[in-house]
Design a protein around this motif. Sequence first.
Motif, PDB file in Angstrom:
ATOM      1  N   GLU A 182       0.971  -1.228   0.052  1.00 38.80           N
ATOM      2  CA  GLU A 182      -0.015   0.099   0.177  1.00 38.80           C
ATOM      3  C   GLU A 182       0.872   1.241  -0.061  1.00 38.80           C
ATOM      4  O   GLU A 182       0.492   2.350  -0.880  1.00 38.80           O
ATOM      5  N   LYS A 183       1.770   1.098   0.758  1.00 37.74           N
ATOM      6  CA  LYS A 183       2.635   2.602   0.925  1.00 37.74           C
ATOM      7  C   LYS A 183       3.766   2.684   0.145  1.00 37.74           C
ATOM      8  O   LYS A 183       4.125   3.594  -0.528  1.00 37.74           O
ATOM      9  N   GLU A 184       4.550   1.630  -0.146  1.00 37.01           N
ATOM     10  CA  GLU A 184       6.005   1.705  -0.957  1.00 37.01           C
ATOM     11  C   GLU A 184       5.584   1.395  -2.392  1.00 37.01           C
ATOM     12  O   GLU A 184       6.399   1.777  -3.343  1.00 37.01           O
ATOM     13  N   CYS A 185       4.453   0.599  -2.722  1.00 37.15           N
ATOM     14  CA  CYS A 185       4.281   0.129  -4.225  1.00 37.15           C
ATOM     15  C   CYS A 185       3.020   0.556  -4.622  1.00 37.15           C
ATOM     16  O   CYS A 185       2.337   0.125  -5.689  1.00 37.15           O
ATOM     17  N   GLY A 186       2.396   1.565  -4.276  1.00 31.19           N
ATOM     18  CA  GLY A 186       1.108   2.513  -4.713  1.00 31.19           C
ATOM     19  C   GLY A 186      -0.040   1.504  -4.710  1.00 31.19           C
ATOM     20  O   GLY A 186      -0.800   1.694  -5.595  1.00 31.19           O
ATOM     21  N   GLY A 187      -0.283   0.432  -3.810  1.00 23.86           N
ATOM     22  CA  GLY A 187      -1.357  -0.234  -3.915  1.00 23.86           C
ATOM     23  C   GLY A 187      -1.300  -1.476  -4.818  1.00 23.86           C
ATOM     24  O   GLY A 187      -2.305  -2.150  -5.081  1.00 23.86           O
ATOM     25  N   ILE A 188      -0.242  -1.567  -5.627  1.00 23.16           N
ATOM     26  CA  ILE A 188      -0.068  -2.528  -6.544  1.00 23.16           C
ATOM     27  C   ILE A 188       1.053  -3.497  -6.215  1.00 23.16           C
ATOM     28  O   ILE A 188       2.107  -3.289  -6.170  1.00 23.16           O
ATOM     29  N   SER A 189       0.707  -4.857  -5.980  1.00 20.88           N
ATOM     30  CA  SER A 189       1.573  -5.867  -5.580  1.00 20.88           C
ATOM     31  C   SER A 189       2.512  -6.144  -6.705  1.00 20.88           C
ATOM     32  O   SER A 189       2.159  -6.367  -7.722  1.00 20.88           O
ATOM     33  N   PRO A 190       3.826  -5.940  -6.277  1.00 19.60           N
ATOM     34  CA  PRO A 190       4.805  -6.410  -7.142  1.00 19.60           C
ATOM     35  C   PRO A 190       5.190  -7.940  -7.495  1.00 19.60           C
ATOM     36  O   PRO A 190       6.360  -8.143  -8.258  1.00 19.60           O
ATOM     37  N   PHE A 191       4.406  -8.700  -6.747  1.00 20.17           N
ATOM     38  CA  PHE A 191       5.198 -10.190  -6.783  1.00 20.17           C
ATOM     39  C   PHE A 191       5.142 -10.925  -7.896  1.00 20.17           C
ATOM     40  O   PHE A 191       5.717 -11.922  -8.227  1.00 20.17           O
ATOM     41  N   SER A 192       3.993 -10.465  -8.632  1.00 20.76           N
ATOM     42  CA  SER A 192       3.808 -11.038 -10.297  1.00 20.76           C
ATOM     43  C   SER A 192       5.211 -11.003 -10.811  1.00 20.76           C
ATOM     44  O   SER A 192       5.363 -11.687 -12.007  1.00 20.76           O
ATOM     45  N   LEU A 193       5.850 -10.001 -10.696  1.00 21.53           N
ATOM     46  CA  LEU A 193       7.399  -9.878 -11.298  1.00 21.53           C
ATOM     47  C   LEU A 193       8.193 -10.939 -11.139  1.00 21.53           C
ATOM     48  O   LEU A 193       9.268 -11.201 -11.854  1.00 21.53           O
ATOM     49  N   TYR A 194       7.880 -11.676 -10.093  1.00 22.97           N
ATOM     50  CA  TYR A 194       9.121 -12.542  -9.536  1.00 22.97           C
ATOM     51  C   TYR A 194       8.941 -14.174  -9.655  1.00 22.97           C
ATOM     52  O   TYR A 194       9.481 -14.806  -9.472  1.00 22.97           O
ATOM     53  N   GLY A 195       7.780 -14.432 -10.281  1.00 19.52           N
ATOM     54  CA  GLY A 195       7.563 -15.626 -10.504  1.00 19.52           C
ATOM     55  C   GLY A 195       7.867 -16.738  -9.396  1.00 19.52           C
ATOM     56  O   GLY A 195       7.176 -16.595  -8.301  1.00 19.52           O
ATOM     57  N   GLU A 196       8.592 -17.806  -9.700  1.00 16.47           N
ATOM     58  CA  GLU A 196       8.967 -18.772  -8.720  1.00 16.47           C
ATOM     59  C   GLU A 196       9.892 -18.393  -7.420  1.00 16.47           C
ATOM     60  O   GLU A 196      10.061 -19.056  -6.446  1.00 16.47           O
ATOM     61  N   ASN A 197      10.557 -17.002  -7.567  1.00 12.16           N
ATOM     62  CA  ASN A 197      11.245 -16.624  -6.537  1.00 12.16           C
ATOM     63  C   ASN A 197      10.357 -15.490  -5.923  1.00 12.16           C
ATOM     64  O   ASN A 197      10.822 -14.911  -4.957  1.00 12.16           O
ATOM     65  N   ALA A 198       8.962 -15.462  -6.104  1.00 15.85           N
ATOM     66  CA  ALA A 198       8.248 -14.615  -5.378  1.00 15.85           C
ATOM     67  C   ALA A 198       8.346 -14.636  -3.695  1.00 15.85           C
ATOM     68  O   ALA A 198       8.401 -13.404  -3.034  1.00 15.85           O
ATOM     69  N   GLY A 199       8.313 -15.835  -3.332  1.00 12.57           N
ATOM     70  CA  GLY A 199       8.513 -15.948  -1.608  1.00 12.57           C
ATOM     71  C   GLY A 199       9.531 -15.530  -1.021  1.00 12.57           C
ATOM     72  O   GLY A 199       9.725 -15.017  -0.057  1.00 12.57           O
ATOM     73  N   ILE A 200      10.637 -15.604  -1.958  1.00 15.72           N
ATOM     74  CA  ILE A 200      12.001 -15.189  -1.366  1.00 15.72           C
ATOM     75  C   ILE A 200      12.279 -13.720  -1.459  1.00 15.72           C
ATOM     76  O   ILE A 200      12.570 -13.148  -0.527  1.00 15.72           O
ATOM     77  N   ILE A 201      11.272 -13.170  -2.219  1.00 14.49           N
ATOM     78  CA  ILE A 201      11.385 -11.408  -2.291  1.00 14.49           C
ATOM     79  C   ILE A 201      10.671 -11.203  -1.504  1.00 14.49           C
ATOM     80  O   ILE A 201      10.654 -10.043  -0.740  1.00 14.49           O
ATOM     81  N   GLN A 202       9.447 -11.830  -0.808  1.00 15.74           N
ATOM     82  CA  GLN A 202       8.555 -11.697   0.274  1.00 15.74           C
ATOM     83  C   GLN A 202       9.471 -11.379   1.307  1.00 15.74           C
ATOM     84  O   GLN A 202       8.984 -10.494   2.358  1.00 15.74           O
ATOM     85  N   GLN A 203      10.226 -12.063   1.527  1.00 16.92           N
ATOM     86  CA  GLN A 203      11.158 -12.145   2.729  1.00 16.92           C
ATOM     87  C   GLN A 203      12.051 -10.854   2.695  1.00 16.92           C
ATOM     88  O   GLN A 203      12.283 -10.410   3.902  1.00 16.92           O
ATOM     89  N   TYR A 204      12.722 -10.513   1.517  1.00 14.82           N
ATOM     90  CA  TYR A 204      13.522  -9.508   1.542  1.00 14.82           C
ATOM     91  C   TYR A 204      12.613  -8.216   1.992  1.00 14.82           C
ATOM     92  O   TYR A 204      12.934  -7.354   2.711  1.00 14.82           O
ATOM     93  N   ILE A 205      11.450  -8.200   1.432  1.00 15.85           N
ATOM     94  CA  ILE A 205      10.686  -7.039   1.732  1.00 15.85           C
ATOM     95  C   ILE A 205       9.959  -7.055   3.109  1.00 15.85           C
ATOM     96  O   ILE A 205      10.047  -6.013   3.928  1.00 15.85           O
ATOM     97  N   PHE A 206       9.735  -8.214   3.654  1.00 14.94           N
ATOM     98  CA  PHE A 206       9.395  -7.995   5.166  1.00 14.94           C
ATOM     99  C   PHE A 206      10.395  -7.793   5.854  1.00 14.94           C
ATOM    100  O   PHE A 206      10.191  -6.649   6.814  1.00 14.94           O
ATOM    101  N   TYR A 207      11.583  -8.276   5.859  1.00 13.20           N
ATOM    102  CA  TYR A 207      12.940  -7.765   6.717  1.00 13.20           C
ATOM    103  C   TYR A 207      12.947  -6.070   6.489  1.00 13.20           C
ATOM    104  O   TYR A 207      13.431  -5.589   7.459  1.00 13.20           O
TER     105      TYR A 207
END
Length: 275
Positions: free
Chosen positions: A240-265
Amino acid sequence: MQVTIKDDFDLEKIIDSGQCFRGKCLEDGSYRFISGESVIYLRPEDREAGVYTVSCDRESWETTWFPFFDLERCYSEIAVLESGKHEFVDQAIAHGRGVRLLRQDPWEMLLTFIISQRKSIPAIIKSVEALSEKYGHDIVTEQERLKAFPSPEEMKEATAEELAACGLGYRVKYILDAIQKVNSGELNLKAIAKLPDDVLLEKLQAVMGVGIKVANCIALFAYGRTACVPVDVWIFRAIEKECGGISPFSLYGENAGIIQQYIFYYERGVIGRKD
Protein backbone atom coordinates in the motif's frame (compact mmCIF):
# COMPACT_ATOMS: atom_id res chain seq x y z
CA MET A 1 34.25 -28.57 12.31
CA GLN A 2 34.49 -25.58 10.00
CA VAL A 3 32.38 -24.93 6.92
CA THR A 4 32.65 -22.26 4.25
CA ILE A 5 29.45 -20.77 2.82
CA LYS A 6 30.13 -18.84 -0.37
CA ASP A 7 26.69 -17.29 -0.69
CA ASP A 8 24.49 -14.71 1.02
CA PHE A 9 24.21 -15.97 4.60
CA ASP A 10 23.52 -13.77 7.62
CA LEU A 11 22.35 -15.59 10.74
CA GLU A 12 21.21 -12.41 12.49
CA LYS A 13 19.00 -11.50 9.55
CA ILE A 14 17.63 -15.04 9.29
CA ILE A 15 16.62 -15.02 12.96
CA ASP A 16 14.99 -11.60 12.56
CA SER A 17 13.12 -12.41 9.34
CA GLY A 18 9.88 -13.63 10.93
CA GLN A 19 10.08 -17.22 9.72
CA CYS A 20 11.65 -19.08 12.66
CA PHE A 21 11.02 -18.58 16.36
CA ARG A 22 13.53 -20.89 18.02
CA GLY A 23 16.74 -19.59 16.48
CA LYS A 24 18.82 -17.59 18.94
CA CYS A 25 22.01 -15.54 19.17
CA LEU A 26 23.82 -16.63 22.33
CA GLU A 27 25.95 -14.54 24.68
CA ASP A 28 29.20 -16.00 23.31
CA GLY A 29 28.37 -14.76 19.80
CA SER A 30 27.34 -18.13 18.43
CA TYR A 31 23.93 -18.92 16.95
CA ARG A 32 21.70 -21.85 17.86
CA PHE A 33 19.04 -23.49 15.73
CA ILE A 34 16.80 -26.46 16.51
CA SER A 35 15.33 -28.75 13.87
CA GLY A 36 13.39 -31.73 15.14
CA GLU A 37 15.79 -33.74 17.31
CA SER A 38 18.85 -31.87 16.04
CA VAL A 39 20.56 -28.80 17.45
CA ILE A 40 23.36 -26.83 15.83
CA TYR A 41 25.60 -24.07 17.13
CA LEU A 42 27.30 -21.89 14.52
CA ARG A 43 30.08 -19.46 15.34
CA PRO A 44 31.19 -16.95 12.69
CA GLU A 45 34.98 -17.07 12.30
CA ASP A 46 35.37 -14.93 9.17
CA ARG A 47 32.14 -13.35 7.98
CA GLU A 48 33.64 -11.93 4.81
CA ALA A 49 34.98 -15.32 3.75
CA GLY A 50 31.87 -17.15 5.01
CA VAL A 51 33.77 -19.35 7.47
CA TYR A 52 31.83 -20.82 10.41
CA THR A 53 32.63 -23.30 13.14
CA VAL A 54 29.68 -25.66 13.52
CA SER A 55 28.91 -28.11 16.32
CA CYS A 56 27.83 -31.01 14.10
CA ASP A 57 29.77 -33.56 12.08
CA ARG A 58 30.06 -33.60 8.29
CA GLU A 59 27.23 -36.09 7.79
CA SER A 60 24.78 -34.10 9.92
CA TRP A 61 25.77 -30.88 8.17
CA GLU A 62 25.10 -32.37 4.75
CA THR A 63 21.92 -34.30 5.57
CA THR A 64 20.22 -31.99 8.09
CA TRP A 65 21.63 -28.47 8.08
CA PHE A 66 22.59 -27.97 4.44
CA PRO A 67 18.93 -28.43 3.41
CA PHE A 68 17.66 -26.60 6.52
CA PHE A 69 19.52 -23.44 5.46
CA ASP A 70 18.54 -23.99 1.81
CA LEU A 71 22.18 -24.01 0.80
CA GLU A 72 21.57 -25.82 -2.47
CA ARG A 73 20.01 -22.56 -3.76
CA CYS A 74 22.21 -19.60 -4.71
CA TYR A 75 20.63 -16.50 -3.22
CA SER A 76 23.28 -14.14 -4.55
CA GLU A 77 22.32 -15.18 -8.07
CA ILE A 78 18.64 -14.65 -7.27
CA ALA A 79 19.37 -11.16 -5.91
CA VAL A 80 21.12 -10.19 -9.14
CA LEU A 81 18.52 -11.88 -11.36
CA GLU A 82 15.55 -10.21 -9.70
CA SER A 83 17.03 -6.72 -9.32
CA GLY A 84 16.06 -3.98 -11.75
CA LYS A 85 12.35 -4.82 -11.91
CA HIS A 86 10.96 -2.54 -9.18
CA GLU A 87 12.64 0.35 -7.38
CA PHE A 88 11.33 -0.37 -3.89
CA VAL A 89 11.93 -4.11 -4.18
CA ASP A 90 15.50 -3.41 -5.30
CA GLN A 91 16.03 -1.50 -2.05
CA ALA A 92 14.56 -4.40 -0.06
CA ILE A 93 16.76 -6.96 -1.84
CA ALA A 94 19.89 -4.88 -1.22
CA HIS A 95 19.08 -4.46 2.47
CA GLY A 96 17.90 -8.03 3.03
CA ARG A 97 20.68 -9.97 1.37
CA GLY A 98 21.77 -12.67 3.80
CA VAL A 99 18.21 -13.74 4.59
CA ARG A 100 17.49 -17.30 3.47
CA LEU A 101 14.37 -19.44 3.56
CA LEU A 102 14.66 -22.16 6.18
CA ARG A 103 13.18 -25.59 5.46
CA GLN A 104 11.38 -26.31 8.70
CA ASP A 105 9.15 -29.08 10.03
CA PRO A 106 5.57 -28.87 8.63
CA TRP A 107 3.91 -29.70 11.96
CA GLU A 108 5.92 -27.05 13.80
CA MET A 109 5.13 -24.50 11.08
CA LEU A 110 1.42 -25.37 11.16
CA LEU A 111 1.14 -24.69 14.88
CA THR A 112 3.59 -21.79 14.90
CA PHE A 113 1.78 -19.81 12.24
CA ILE A 114 -1.63 -20.53 13.75
CA ILE A 115 -0.16 -19.04 16.94
CA SER A 116 1.31 -16.09 15.01
CA GLN A 117 -2.05 -14.55 14.17
CA ARG A 118 -2.33 -11.12 15.81
CA LYS A 119 0.78 -11.71 17.91
CA SER A 120 4.12 -9.90 17.98
CA ILE A 121 7.28 -11.90 17.33
CA PRO A 122 8.31 -11.87 21.04
CA ALA A 123 4.82 -13.13 21.99
CA ILE A 124 5.01 -15.89 19.37
CA ILE A 125 8.40 -16.98 20.70
CA LYS A 126 7.03 -17.05 24.25
CA SER A 127 4.08 -19.27 23.27
CA VAL A 128 6.21 -21.62 21.15
CA GLU A 129 8.64 -22.09 24.02
CA ALA A 130 5.76 -22.63 26.46
CA LEU A 131 4.37 -25.41 24.23
CA SER A 132 7.82 -26.99 23.98
CA GLU A 133 8.33 -26.89 27.73
CA LYS A 134 4.90 -28.33 28.42
CA TYR A 135 4.78 -31.14 25.85
CA GLY A 136 8.22 -31.54 24.27
CA HIS A 137 10.89 -33.99 25.31
CA ASP A 138 14.44 -33.18 26.40
CA ILE A 139 17.29 -32.56 24.02
CA VAL A 140 20.61 -32.41 25.85
CA THR A 141 23.64 -30.83 24.21
CA GLU A 142 27.11 -30.16 25.64
CA GLN A 143 26.01 -26.59 26.32
CA GLU A 144 22.46 -26.86 27.63
CA ARG A 145 19.21 -28.75 28.09
CA LEU A 146 16.53 -27.85 25.58
CA LYS A 147 13.06 -29.01 24.74
CA ALA A 148 12.10 -30.30 21.31
CA PHE A 149 9.03 -28.85 19.70
CA PRO A 150 6.34 -31.41 20.61
CA SER A 151 5.16 -33.92 18.03
CA PRO A 152 1.46 -34.46 17.23
CA GLU A 153 1.59 -37.64 19.32
CA GLU A 154 3.07 -35.79 22.29
CA MET A 155 0.22 -33.27 22.09
CA LYS A 156 -2.51 -35.84 21.59
CA GLU A 157 -3.93 -35.46 25.12
CA ALA A 158 -3.54 -31.68 25.33
CA THR A 159 -6.47 -29.89 26.93
CA ALA A 160 -7.92 -26.48 26.24
CA GLU A 161 -6.92 -25.36 29.74
CA GLU A 162 -3.29 -26.42 29.26
CA LEU A 163 -3.05 -24.71 25.89
CA ALA A 164 -4.62 -21.53 27.24
CA ALA A 165 -1.90 -21.48 29.92
CA CYS A 166 0.64 -21.31 27.07
CA GLY A 167 -0.79 -17.95 26.04
CA LEU A 168 -2.73 -19.13 23.01
CA GLY A 169 -5.97 -17.26 23.69
CA TYR A 170 -8.64 -17.69 21.01
CA ARG A 171 -6.23 -19.90 19.02
CA VAL A 172 -6.73 -22.81 21.45
CA LYS A 173 -9.59 -24.27 19.41
CA TYR A 174 -7.48 -24.00 16.26
CA ILE A 175 -4.57 -25.86 17.85
CA LEU A 176 -6.91 -28.57 19.13
CA ASP A 177 -8.34 -28.98 15.64
CA ALA A 178 -4.86 -29.27 14.13
CA ILE A 179 -3.89 -31.90 16.72
CA GLN A 180 -7.02 -33.91 15.97
CA LYS A 181 -6.74 -33.72 12.18
CA VAL A 182 -3.05 -34.67 12.07
CA ASN A 183 -3.27 -37.47 14.63
CA SER A 184 -6.33 -38.97 12.93
CA GLY A 185 -4.65 -38.91 9.53
CA GLU A 186 -7.28 -36.58 8.11
CA LEU A 187 -4.39 -34.23 7.33
CA ASN A 188 -1.23 -36.09 6.31
CA LEU A 189 1.52 -33.48 6.38
CA LYS A 190 3.99 -35.77 4.63
CA ALA A 191 1.67 -36.85 1.83
CA ILE A 192 0.56 -33.34 0.91
CA ALA A 193 4.18 -32.41 0.18
CA LYS A 194 3.67 -34.04 -3.22
CA LEU A 195 0.74 -31.80 -4.17
CA PRO A 196 0.91 -28.73 -6.43
CA ASP A 197 0.86 -25.36 -4.71
CA ASP A 198 -2.84 -24.62 -5.10
CA VAL A 199 -3.94 -28.01 -3.79
CA LEU A 200 -1.40 -27.88 -0.95
CA LEU A 201 -2.80 -24.52 0.15
CA GLU A 202 -6.33 -25.90 -0.02
CA LYS A 203 -5.46 -28.91 2.14
CA LEU A 204 -3.78 -26.75 4.76
CA GLN A 205 -6.82 -24.49 4.98
CA ALA A 206 -8.94 -27.46 6.06
CA VAL A 207 -7.54 -26.85 9.55
CA MET A 208 -9.66 -24.47 11.61
CA GLY A 209 -8.03 -21.05 11.79
CA VAL A 210 -5.74 -21.57 8.80
CA GLY A 211 -6.53 -18.94 6.18
CA ILE A 212 -4.63 -18.16 3.02
CA LYS A 213 -1.90 -16.14 4.78
CA VAL A 214 -1.08 -18.88 7.29
CA ALA A 215 -1.30 -21.54 4.57
CA ASN A 216 1.18 -19.58 2.46
CA CYS A 217 3.53 -19.31 5.45
CA ILE A 218 3.47 -23.08 5.93
CA ALA A 219 3.90 -23.72 2.20
CA LEU A 220 6.87 -21.36 2.02
CA PHE A 221 8.70 -22.15 5.26
CA ALA A 222 7.99 -25.89 5.57
CA TYR A 223 7.55 -27.08 2.00
CA GLY A 224 9.88 -24.69 0.19
CA ARG A 225 7.18 -23.44 -2.17
CA THR A 226 8.99 -20.29 -3.20
CA ALA A 227 6.18 -18.99 -5.42
CA CYS A 228 3.91 -18.67 -2.36
CA VAL A 229 3.65 -15.19 -0.84
CA PRO A 230 2.26 -14.73 2.68
CA VAL A 231 0.70 -11.27 3.00
CA ASP A 232 0.85 -10.17 6.62
CA VAL A 233 0.53 -6.67 8.02
CA TRP A 234 4.07 -5.72 6.97
CA ILE A 235 3.71 -6.98 3.41
CA PHE A 236 0.29 -5.36 3.09
CA ARG A 237 1.76 -2.11 4.34
CA ALA A 238 4.63 -2.33 1.84
CA ILE A 239 2.22 -2.92 -1.03
CA GLU A 240 0.00 0.00 0.00
CA LYS A 241 2.61 2.56 1.02
CA GLU A 242 5.72 1.73 -0.97
CA CYS A 243 4.20 0.13 -4.07
CA GLY A 244 1.21 2.40 -4.64
CA GLY A 245 -1.29 -0.33 -3.82
CA ILE A 246 -0.06 -2.59 -6.64
CA SER A 247 1.50 -5.90 -5.59
CA PRO A 248 4.92 -6.40 -7.20
CA PHE A 249 5.05 -10.15 -6.65
CA SER A 250 3.84 -11.16 -10.10
CA LEU A 251 7.17 -9.85 -11.40
CA TYR A 252 9.13 -12.53 -9.57
CA GLY A 253 7.50 -15.86 -10.45
CA GLU A 254 9.00 -18.81 -8.60
CA ASN A 255 11.18 -16.45 -6.53
CA ALA A 256 8.26 -14.37 -5.24
CA GLY A 257 8.37 -15.97 -1.77
CA ILE A 258 12.07 -15.17 -1.43
CA ILE A 259 11.38 -11.58 -2.47
CA GLN A 260 8.62 -11.50 0.15
CA GLN A 261 11.23 -12.24 2.82
CA TYR A 262 13.47 -9.40 1.67
CA ILE A 263 10.49 -7.03 1.73
CA PHE A 264 9.32 -8.21 5.16
CA TYR A 265 12.79 -7.75 6.65
CA TYR A 266 13.19 -4.30 5.08
CA GLU A 267 9.69 -3.00 5.80
CA ARG A 268 9.65 -4.16 9.41
CA GLY A 269 13.26 -3.35 10.26
CA VAL A 270 13.89 -0.11 8.36
CA ILE A 271 10.75 1.54 6.97
CA GLY A 272 8.63 0.69 10.00
CA ARG A 273 11.15 2.21 12.41
CA LYS A 274 11.18 5.51 10.51
CA ASP A 275 7.45 6.05 11.02
